[in-house]
Design an enzyme around this catalytic site. Structure first.
Site, short mmCIF file in Angstrom:
data_model
loop_
_atom_site.label_atom_id
_atom_site.label_comp_id
_atom_site.label_asym_id
_atom_site.label_seq_id
_atom_site.Cartn_x
_atom_site.Cartn_y
_atom_site.Cartn_z
NE ARG A 94 -3.68 0.30 0.16
CZ ARG A 94 -4.44 0.07 -0.90
NH1 ARG A 94 -4.38 0.89 -1.93
NH2 ARG A 94 -5.25 -0.97 -0.93
CB ILE A 95 3.40 2.60 2.34
CG1 ILE A 95 2.43 2.74 3.53
CG2 ILE A 95 4.42 3.73 2.34
CD1 ILE A 95 3.09 2.72 4.87
CG ASP A 145 6.39 -6.63 -5.47
OD1 ASP A 145 6.09 -7.08 -4.34
OD2 ASP A 145 5.60 -6.62 -6.42
NE ARG A 184 9.78 -13.97 0.66
CZ ARG A 184 8.60 -13.37 0.79
NH1 ARG A 184 8.47 -12.38 1.66
NH2 ARG A 184 7.55 -13.77 0.08
CB SER A 201 2.65 5.68 14.05
OG SER A 201 2.13 6.64 14.96
CB CYS A 202 -0.55 6.88 10.04
SG CYS A 202 -1.32 5.44 10.84
CB THR A 203 -1.67 7.24 15.37
OG1 THR A 203 -2.30 6.10 14.82
CG2 THR A 203 -2.54 7.83 16.48
#
Length: 243
Positions: free
Chosen positions: A90-91, A114, A159, A233-235
């Site tokens: 997502r990011i 990826d 990885r 964090s997003c928060t």
């Protein structure tokens, strides 16, 4: 100021998440341009009179990061900060979409790590269940390359960050978006592989990872001390303007 403008735009992509609207619209293509624009886009300027973004709040942090990420000053208009995205979830995809939406940028995304391969990476970039269909031409060039609006981007698959070709590619900055390598030893593997700086898109762990929130403690960034930084964090970023 080579990274100042464009990394601030990417940081705003992290903060907003673009979860409410698609980045392909004209309105949110401008979301990353400035803190006032972000305030307007997010609704902060309407819901809180306390949110008064300072015009120069980003300057110290990004000027330092800009200088540290490049081994030498730019010698011409074609010089770019080479960026690799580690983790194309997502990011990672939001970062690339935001980058494509910039008419002028000092950043050049040259590689994606990826493990799902080029077909999946290209499909998920083009068709997103939240953001909608990406208003860009996304093509599979070969089994290790995709193109976005004609710009080739290498797709590597490992990885283990130590196995990534960051030195050969001359990577200046790795956007660490897997959520796995969030401490110094983990994210530091990108440095060992040849990258100059790492930006973690999740809360960092350990004293060797600098955590900086623009408008709060970004002036404390020391490029000589921190090769790996986190934007928290997003928060935290959502609450910071109200504190």
């Amino acid at each position: 100021d080579r990274l100042h403008s464009d990394l601030s735009k990417i940081k705003m992509a992290f903060v907003s998440g673009f979860s409410a609207v698609g980045v392909h619209t004209a309105q949110n293509q401008q979301v990353c341009n400035s803190r006032p624009a972000f305030a307007q886009f997010s609704g902060m300027s309407r819901v809180s009179p306390l949110f008064k973004p300072a015009a120069d709040a980003n300057d110290v942090f990004f000027n330092k990061l800009s200088a540290a990420a490049s081994s030498s000053p730019a010698t011409g208009p074609t010089m770019k900060i080479k960026v690799a995205i580690n983790g194309f979830g997502r990011i990672g995809r939001n970062v690339l979409r935001c980058w494509v939406g910039r008419k002028e940028t000092e950043l050049e995304i040259v590689a994606i790590n990826d493990t799902s391969g080029v077909k999946t990476a290209a499909h998920l970039l083009k068709y997103d269940s939240i953001l909608g269909t990406f208003d860009a031409e996304v093509k599979i060039v070969d089994d290790s390359t995709i193109s976005v609006n004609g710009k080739n981007i290498a797709v590597v698959s490992s990885r283990n960050p130590l196995e990534l070709p960051w030195k050969e590619m001359g990577i200046d900055l790795v956007v660490e978006g897997t959520g796995v390598f969030v401490d110094g030893p983990g994210a530091g593997k990108h440095i060992e592989a040849g990258a100059k700086k790492v930006l973690i898109t999740a809360p960092g762990k350990g004293d060797d990872v600098g955590t900086f929130v623009v408008g709060v403690n970004d002036g404390d960034y020391d490029p000589a001390k921190y090769n790996v930084v986190s934007n928290a964090s997003c928060t935290t970023n959502c609450m910071a303007p109200f504190v």
